[in-house]
Write a protein that holds these residues in place. Structure first.
Motif, short mmCIF file in Angstrom:
data_model
loop_
_atom_site.label_atom_id
_atom_site.label_comp_id
_atom_site.label_asym_id
_atom_site.label_seq_id
_atom_site.Cartn_x
_atom_site.Cartn_y
_atom_site.Cartn_z
N MET A 1 0.83 -1.15 0.09
CA MET A 1 0.01 0.12 -0.09
C MET A 1 0.86 1.16 -0.08
N VAL A 2 2.07 1.20 0.62
CA VAL A 2 2.95 2.37 0.72
C VAL A 2 3.54 2.54 -0.61
N VAL A 3 3.72 1.63 -1.36
CA VAL A 3 4.46 1.72 -2.56
C VAL A 3 3.37 2.36 -3.67
N THR A 4 2.15 2.06 -3.54
CA THR A 4 1.26 2.55 -4.33
C THR A 4 1.11 4.00 -3.96
N ILE A 5 0.87 4.15 -2.78
CA ILE A 5 0.70 5.86 -2.21
C ILE A 5 2.07 6.51 -2.74
N LEU A 6 3.17 6.02 -2.71
CA LEU A 6 4.32 6.91 -3.19
C LEU A 6 4.12 7.01 -4.75
N GLY A 7 3.90 5.85 -5.38
CA GLY A 7 3.75 5.97 -6.66
C GLY A 7 2.80 6.91 -7.24
#
Length: 82
Positions: free
Chosen positions: A1-7
């Motif tokens: 989820m963190v990677v998606t938000i950063l993306g």
């Protein structure tokens, strides 16, 4: 989820920067066809420009449909295993 938000944050920042640059350029590729090409080729350049945009939107729509179908099938398979 963190990677998606950063993306999403990176995509937003890039889009913001691109829109600021596009506003300064005022017209981009279509303006190039009117300014840099001879008058006899202006309409051809505009037609090619609009065709590229149309094909890009068609491919984008197709990819969205394919992803929807694939995730629907994978979702059903995942539910059957539970």
């Amino acid at each position: 989820m963190v990677v998606t938000i950063l993306g999403m944050v990176v995509a937003t920042l890039v889009e913001k920067k691109w829109s600021i640059l596009a506003e300064k350029e005022k017209g981009g590729l279509q303006e190039f066809f009117y300014d840099q090409l001879p008058d006899s080729m202006g309409s051809l350049g505009t037609a090619l420009y609009l065709s590229v945009i149309g094909v890009g939107r068609f491919i984008s729509s197709y990819l969205i449909t394919v992803v929807g179908h694939v995730t629907e099938k994978l979702g059903k398979v995942g539910l059957e295993r539970i």
